[in-house]
Design a protein around this motif. Structure first.
Motif, PDB file in Angstrom:
ATOM      1  N   GLN A 323     -34.800   6.809  40.133  1.00 14.84           N
ATOM      2  CA  GLN A 323     -34.574   7.780  41.136  1.00 14.84           C
ATOM      3  C   GLN A 323     -34.723   9.079  40.546  1.00 14.84           C
ATOM      4  OE1 GLN A 323     -34.167   7.243  44.451  1.00 14.84           O
ATOM      5  NE2 GLN A 323     -34.641   9.241  44.632  1.00 14.84           N
ATOM      6  N   LYS A 324     -35.854   9.615  40.536  1.00 17.06           N
ATOM      7  CA  LYS A 324     -36.369  10.832  39.820  1.00 17.06           C
ATOM      8  C   LYS A 324     -36.179  12.161  40.604  1.00 17.06           C
ATOM      9  CE  LYS A 324     -39.696  13.102  37.187  1.00 17.06           C
ATOM     10  NZ  LYS A 324     -39.425  14.255  37.562  1.00 17.06           N
ATOM     11  N   SER A 325     -34.948  12.406  41.338  1.00 18.66           N
ATOM     12  CA  SER A 325     -34.834  13.642  42.339  1.00 18.66           C
ATOM     13  C   SER A 325     -34.937  14.659  41.423  1.00 18.66           C
ATOM     14  CB  SER A 325     -33.771  13.356  43.358  1.00 18.66           C
ATOM     15  OG  SER A 325     -33.741  11.938  43.828  1.00 18.66           O
ATOM     16  N   LEU A 326     -35.369  15.596  42.129  1.00 16.59           N
ATOM     17  CA  LEU A 326     -35.197  17.002  41.629  1.00 16.59           C
ATOM     18  C   LEU A 326     -33.931  17.891  42.122  1.00 16.59           C
ATOM     19  CD1 LEU A 326     -39.096  18.234  42.011  1.00 16.59           C
ATOM     20  CD2 LEU A 326     -37.658  17.214  39.813  1.00 16.59           C
ATOM     21  N   ARG A 327     -33.759  17.447  43.319  1.00 11.25           N
ATOM     22  CA  ARG A 327     -32.646  17.919  44.167  1.00 11.25           C
ATOM     23  C   ARG A 327     -31.956  16.641  44.860  1.00 11.25           C
ATOM     24  NH1 ARG A 327     -31.419  23.371  45.398  1.00 11.25           N
ATOM     25  NH2 ARG A 327     -31.647  24.151  43.354  1.00 11.25           N
ATOM     26  N   GLU A 328     -30.607  16.469  44.886  1.00 11.45           N
ATOM     27  CA  GLU A 328     -30.110  15.390  45.519  1.00 11.45           C
ATOM     28  C   GLU A 328     -29.018  15.358  45.929  1.00 11.45           C
ATOM     29  OE1 GLU A 328     -30.256  12.238  47.190  1.00 11.45           O
ATOM     30  OE2 GLU A 328     -32.102  11.964  45.757  1.00 11.45           O
ATOM     31  N   GLY A 329     -28.426  14.977  47.298  1.00 11.08           N
ATOM     32  CA  GLY A 329     -27.094  15.205  47.722  1.00 11.08           C
ATOM     33  C   GLY A 329     -26.207  14.214  47.061  1.00 11.08           C
ATOM     34  N   PHE A 330     -26.583  12.945  47.118  1.00 13.24           N
ATOM     35  CA  PHE A 330     -25.882  11.977  46.493  1.00 13.24           C
ATOM     36  C   PHE A 330     -26.722  10.855  45.747  1.00 13.24           C
ATOM     37  CE2 PHE A 330     -23.426   7.738  46.077  1.00 13.24           C
ATOM     38  CZ  PHE A 330     -22.437   8.187  45.376  1.00 13.24           C
ATOM     39  N   GLY A 331     -27.706  10.484  46.540  1.00 12.04           N
ATOM     40  CA  GLY A 331     -28.616   9.448  46.061  1.00 12.04           C
ATOM     41  C   GLY A 331     -28.003   7.984  46.092  1.00 12.04           C
ATOM     42  N   LEU A 332     -28.041   7.346  47.299  1.00 11.61           N
ATOM     43  CA  LEU A 332     -27.452   6.297  47.578  1.00 11.61           C
ATOM     44  C   LEU A 332     -28.317   5.114  46.598  1.00 11.61           C
ATOM     45  CD1 LEU A 332     -26.666   6.125  51.273  1.00 11.61           C
ATOM     46  CD2 LEU A 332     -25.034   5.883  49.536  1.00 11.61           C
ATOM     47  N   THR A 333     -29.463   5.416  46.588  1.00 10.09           N
ATOM     48  CA  THR A 333     -30.451   4.462  45.966  1.00 10.09           C
ATOM     49  C   THR A 333     -29.902   4.088  44.648  1.00 10.09           C
ATOM     50  OG1 THR A 333     -31.700   5.912  45.589  1.00 10.09           O
ATOM     51  CG2 THR A 333     -32.336   4.785  47.453  1.00 10.09           C
ATOM     52  N   VAL A 334     -29.096   4.984  43.913  1.00 15.93           N
ATOM     53  CA  VAL A 334     -28.662   4.917  42.555  1.00 15.93           C
ATOM     54  C   VAL A 334     -27.800   3.721  42.743  1.00 15.93           C
ATOM     55  CG1 VAL A 334     -27.545   5.862  40.505  1.00 15.93           C
ATOM     56  CG2 VAL A 334     -29.318   7.111  41.881  1.00 15.93           C
ATOM     57  N   SER A 335     -26.664   4.236  43.623  1.00 10.32           N
ATOM     58  CA  SER A 335     -25.591   2.984  43.423  1.00 10.32           C
ATOM     59  C   SER A 335     -26.098   1.698  43.795  1.00 10.32           C
ATOM     60  CB  SER A 335     -24.342   3.411  44.382  1.00 10.32           C
ATOM     61  OG  SER A 335     -23.647   4.254  43.679  1.00 10.32           O
ATOM     62  N   GLU A 336     -27.344   1.649  44.901  1.00  9.86           N
ATOM     63  CA  GLU A 336     -27.999   0.443  45.413  1.00  9.86           C
ATOM     64  C   GLU A 336     -28.457  -0.487  44.067  1.00  9.86           C
ATOM     65  OE1 GLU A 336     -28.816   2.155  49.688  1.00  9.86           O
ATOM     66  OE2 GLU A 336     -30.481   1.647  48.325  1.00  9.86           O
ATOM     67  N   GLY A 337     -29.089   0.182  43.288  1.00  7.50           N
ATOM     68  CA  GLY A 337     -29.759  -0.166  41.948  1.00  7.50           C
ATOM     69  C   GLY A 337     -28.785  -0.663  41.197  1.00  7.50           C
ATOM     70  N   LEU A 338     -27.689   0.028  40.655  1.00 11.33           N
ATOM     71  CA  LEU A 338     -26.871  -0.258  40.099  1.00 11.33           C
ATOM     72  C   LEU A 338     -26.066  -1.323  40.243  1.00 11.33           C
ATOM     73  CD1 LEU A 338     -25.122   3.194  39.153  1.00 11.33           C
ATOM     74  CD2 LEU A 338     -26.651   1.588  37.446  1.00 11.33           C
ATOM     75  N   TRP A 339     -25.634  -1.617  41.683  1.00 14.29           N
ATOM     76  CA  TRP A 339     -25.089  -2.701  42.308  1.00 14.29           C
ATOM     77  C   TRP A 339     -25.715  -4.030  42.033  1.00 14.29           C
ATOM     78  CZ3 TRP A 339     -20.120  -4.048  43.193  1.00 14.29           C
ATOM     79  CH2 TRP A 339     -20.035  -5.365  44.088  1.00 14.29           C
ATOM     80  N   LYS A 340     -27.195  -3.989  42.072  1.00 13.60           N
ATOM     81  CA  LYS A 340     -27.858  -5.143  41.821  1.00 13.60           C
ATOM     82  C   LYS A 340     -28.103  -5.306  40.184  1.00 13.60           C
ATOM     83  CE  LYS A 340     -29.682  -4.421  46.246  1.00 13.60           C
ATOM     84  NZ  LYS A 340     -29.775  -3.133  46.706  1.00 13.60           N
ATOM     85  N   ALA A 341     -27.180  -4.614  39.593  1.00 15.97           N
ATOM     86  CA  ALA A 341     -27.116  -4.933  38.125  1.00 15.97           C
ATOM     87  C   ALA A 341     -28.436  -4.541  37.327  1.00 15.97           C
ATOM     88  CB  ALA A 341     -26.624  -6.170  37.823  1.00 15.97           C
ATOM     89  N   ARG A 342     -29.114  -3.571  38.027  1.00 16.23           N
ATOM     90  CA  ARG A 342     -30.307  -2.954  37.318  1.00 16.23           C
ATOM     91  C   ARG A 342     -29.989  -1.617  36.556  1.00 16.23           C
ATOM     92  NH1 ARG A 342     -31.435  -7.402  37.208  1.00 16.23           N
ATOM     93  NH2 ARG A 342     -33.139  -6.702  35.997  1.00 16.23           N
ATOM     94  N   PRO A 343     -30.509  -1.364  35.571  1.00 18.77           N
ATOM     95  CA  PRO A 343     -30.228  -0.003  34.773  1.00 18.77           C
ATOM     96  C   PRO A 343     -31.302   1.009  35.786  1.00 18.77           C
ATOM     97  CG  PRO A 343     -31.982  -1.433  33.491  1.00 18.77           C
ATOM     98  CD  PRO A 343     -31.306  -2.120  34.580  1.00 18.77           C
ATOM     99  N   VAL A 344     -30.623   2.049  35.882  1.00 20.22           N
ATOM    100  CA  VAL A 344     -31.314   3.292  36.703  1.00 20.22           C
ATOM    101  C   VAL A 344     -31.652   4.471  35.843  1.00 20.22           C
ATOM    102  CG1 VAL A 344     -30.863   4.515  38.664  1.00 20.22           C
ATOM    103  CG2 VAL A 344     -29.926   2.227  38.591  1.00 20.22           C
ATOM    104  N   VAL A 345     -32.864   4.866  35.961  1.00 19.63           N
ATOM    105  CA  VAL A 345     -33.223   6.309  35.548  1.00 19.63           C
ATOM    106  C   VAL A 345     -33.423   7.179  36.758  1.00 19.63           C
ATOM    107  CG1 VAL A 345     -35.125   7.199  34.307  1.00 19.63           C
ATOM    108  CG2 VAL A 345     -34.480   5.002  33.508  1.00 19.63           C
ATOM    109  N   GLY A 346     -32.548   8.481  36.671  1.00 19.07           N
ATOM    110  CA  GLY A 346     -32.284   9.088  37.395  1.00 19.07           C
ATOM    111  C   GLY A 346     -32.444  10.601  37.183  1.00 19.07           C
ATOM    112  N   GLY A 347     -32.780  11.366  37.964  1.00 16.86           N
ATOM    113  CA  GLY A 347     -33.011  13.002  37.752  1.00 16.86           C
ATOM    114  C   GLY A 347     -31.725  13.205  37.657  1.00 16.86           C
ATOM    115  N   ARG A 348     -31.705  14.363  36.623  1.00 19.36           N
ATOM    116  CA  ARG A 348     -30.376  15.093  36.380  1.00 19.36           C
ATOM    117  C   ARG A 348     -29.923  16.052  37.555  1.00 19.36           C
ATOM    118  NH1 ARG A 348     -27.766  15.121  31.786  1.00 19.36           N
ATOM    119  NH2 ARG A 348     -29.896  14.760  30.496  1.00 19.36           N
ATOM    120  N   ALA A 349     -29.583  15.407  38.592  1.00 17.94           N
ATOM    121  CA  ALA A 349     -29.443  16.402  39.888  1.00 17.94           C
ATOM    122  C   ALA A 349     -28.258  15.773  40.646  1.00 17.94           C
ATOM    123  CB  ALA A 349     -30.943  16.316  40.752  1.00 17.94           C
ATOM    124  N   GLY A 350     -27.582  16.769  41.455  1.00 18.39           N
ATOM    125  CA  GLY A 350     -26.698  16.312  42.553  1.00 18.39           C
ATOM    126  C   GLY A 350     -25.792  15.120  42.083  1.00 18.39           C
TER     127      GLY A 350
END
Ligand code: UDP
Length: 417
Positions: A323-350
C-alpha cells in the motif's frame, strides 16, 4: 428522501470468535443504557472506498447491540462530486483554485439534500462523514430530525495536517456547528479547529466480512486462476481506488525493479471506481498506458466483477501486500493484508504508520527504490515473511477489528448523552 443503504444483519455475539468474549461484554454493557437510541450515519457513497466499507459493518453492529442505526447517502451530480473531490484533495494539502462558483455548486446540492431528508422524527445521534455532507447541519437545524437532544458528530476520515487554508476557511464554520468530531489520528486535527470534544478512533476491519474471512485455499486459487494470475509464481498485490495519492504508477515502477531479481513475479493492481470519485477513470487510463501490454501486471477493477471475494483472494494469495500511498487517511487495505497474515509494505503516510511496525509485520517506505528493496527482501526470505505476516494478524486483532470501533463510538454516545 435520501438513499437508504440496505444492510445485511450482523450478530455481535459471533464476533467473540475473533475479538474475545470480554470485548463483546463491554459493548453490551455500554449499549444497555443506549437501547433504542436512533442513530443516523450520512456519507456520500454506498460503495467503494473505506468509509462505505466501515459503515457496512458498523451500522449492523450498532443494531445488533440494541440501538436503531441507519445509513443514508446524499445525492450528488457529476458537478458536485467534481467539486467535492477537489475539496478532498485540498483538505489533504493540494493547491486548488477555490472559486465562488464551487461554493455555489456545493451549497446548492447540500440544500437540495437537506430539503429531501425524510422527516420521520428526531434522531439521538447524527454522524456526518467527511466534507461532502459537512454543511447539512447548517440547513437542518430547524428540521424535525434535529430535536433538542440530538447530537451531531462530524467524522473526518482524512488527514488535514497540511490543509489548504482557503478551502478549510469555507468548511470550518459548518464543521464547528457539530457537538463533537472523531478523527483517525490526533495529528490530523488542524490547530485552528475549535471544538471542545475531539475523539480519536481509528477505523477497523470486519474479520467476518466476505472480504476478510478465511477462504478455503481452493477458492483462493480458483479466483486467481479466473483472473489469469499464476499461483505458482510470486504475487504482489495492491488494492486501492485509482487515485494519485495511492501511487499506482510508483507501485508499477517498484514492481519493475523487483522483476530484475524475480522475473516470474506478478503484480495485481485491483481498484474500484467509487461513484463519488470522478478522477478514477482518468487514472485508470494512465495506468493502462504505463502498463503497455505487460501481462505480468494484472490491472483489475469492479468493472471486471472484482468484488469482495476477489479482493480477499488477491490479498490472501499475495506473497507481499503493498500500500504505497503518498498520503493516506488510514489505509484499511493495510489491516486487511495483515489480517490475512501477509507482510505489508506501505508508504510512510497517515494511518499506515499506525498499522505497520517497521521490520515486525512489514516495512514503511519513502521511495520507489525502498519499496522495491523491501518487497525483494520478503520474497527472498519466505520464512521471515510468514513470521511477519503472523505477527501482523495479532497486531490487527488487538487494535483494528470492528468491535474496538463500536466500543469507541458507544463511549462517545455515552458522554454526549
Ligand atoms: N476496495 C475494494 N475494491 C477495490 C479497491 C478498494 O473493495 O477495488 C476496498 C479496500 O479493500 C478497502 C477500501 O476499499 O476496504 C479502501 O479503504 P482505504 O482506507 O484503504 O482507502 P480509501 O479508499 O478510503 O482512501
Amino acid at each position: 428522501m435520501l438513499e437508504r443503504v440496505p444492510l445485511l444483519e450482523k450478530d455481535l455475539g459471533s464476533f467473540a470468535e475473533h475479538s474475545g468474549e470480554a470485548a463483546i461484554e463491554r459493548i453490551r454493557e455500554l449499549a444497555r443504557p443506549l437501547e433504542g437510541a436512533r442513530v443516523l450515519h450520512v456519507n456520500a457513497t454506498a460503495y467503494g472506498g473505506g468509509v462505505a466499507e466501515l459503515l457496512a459493518t458498523h451500522v449492523p453492529l450498532l443494531n445488533s447491540a440494541g440501538l436503531h442505526a441507519e445509513w443514508q447517502v446524499i445525492r450528488g451530480s457529476d458537478q458536485f462530486f467534481g467539486v467535492t473531490k477537489q475539496v478532498h484533495n485540498a483538505l489533504q494539502g493540494a493547491d486548488i483554485d477555490w472559486t465562488l462558483e464551487m461554493e455555489r455548486i456545493y451549497l446548492d446540492m447540500i440544500l437540495d439534500n437537506a430539503q429531501s431528508m425524510d422527516h420521520e422524527g428526531e434522531y439521538d445521534f447524527i454522524v456526518i462523514h467527511d466534507p461532502q455532507p459537512a454543511a447539512l447541519l447548517h440547513y437542518l437545524r430547524e428540521s424535525p430530525i434535529n430535536g433538542p437532544n440530538t447530537k451531531w458528530i462530524w467524522r473526518c476520515h482524512i488527514d488535514l495536517t497540511e490543509v489548504n487554508e482557503r478551502v478549510w476557511r469555507f468548511f470550518r464554520p459548518f464543521v464547528e456547528l457539530h457537538d463533537a468530531s472523531v478523527w483517525t489520528m490526533p495529528e490530523y486535527v488542524p490547530s485552528t479547529f475549535d471544538m471542545e470534544r475531539i475523539v480519536i478512533a481509528p477505523p477497523c476491519i470486519d474479520p467476518m466480512s466476505v472480504k476478510n474471512m478465511e477462504l478455503p485455499g481452493a477458492v483462493t486459487i480458483e479466483v486467481c486462476r479466473k483472473y489469469g494470475v499464476d499461483v505458482a509464481r510470486p504475487v504482489i498485490t495492491q488494492v486501492s481506488r485509482f487515485d494519485p495519492w495511492k501511487d499506482p504508477l510508483g507501485v508499477m515502477q517498484a514492481f519493475n525493479l523487483v522483476r530484475e531479481d524475480f522475473p516470474a513475479a506478478q503484480l495485481i493492481l485491483a481498484g474500484s471506481m467509487a461513484t463519488d470519485d470522478p478522477e478514477g477513470f482518468q487514472i485508470w487510463e494512465d495506468i493502462l498506458e504505463a502498463r503497455g501490454g505487460d501481462d505480468a501486471i494484472h490491472l483489475l477493477s469492479n468493472l471486471q466483477q472484482v468484488g469482495n471475494i476477489e479482493i480477499n483472494a488477491f490479498q490472501a494469495q499475495a506473497d507481499v501486500v503493498v500500500q504505497k500511498s503518498l498520503r493516506e487517511g488510514f489505509g484499511l487495505t493495510v489491516s486487511e493484508g495483515l489480517w490475512k497474515a501477509r507482510p505489508v509494505v506501505g508508504g510512510r503516510a497517515g494511518g499506515i504508520i499506525r498499522q505497520i511496525v517497521d521490520g515486525e509485520n512489514g516495512y514503511l517506505v519513502d521511495s520507489i527504490e525502498e519499496c522495491a528493496t523491501s518487497i525483494l527482501g520478503l520474497l527472498k526470505d519466505p520464512v521471515r515473511a510468514t513470521e511477519m505476516g503472523e505477527s501482523g494478524r495479532e497486531y490487527v486483532r488487538e487494535r483494528f477489528l470492528s468491535t474496538r470501533e463500536v466500543t469507541d463510538w458507544l463511549e462517545l454516545f455515552t458522554v454526549l448523552t
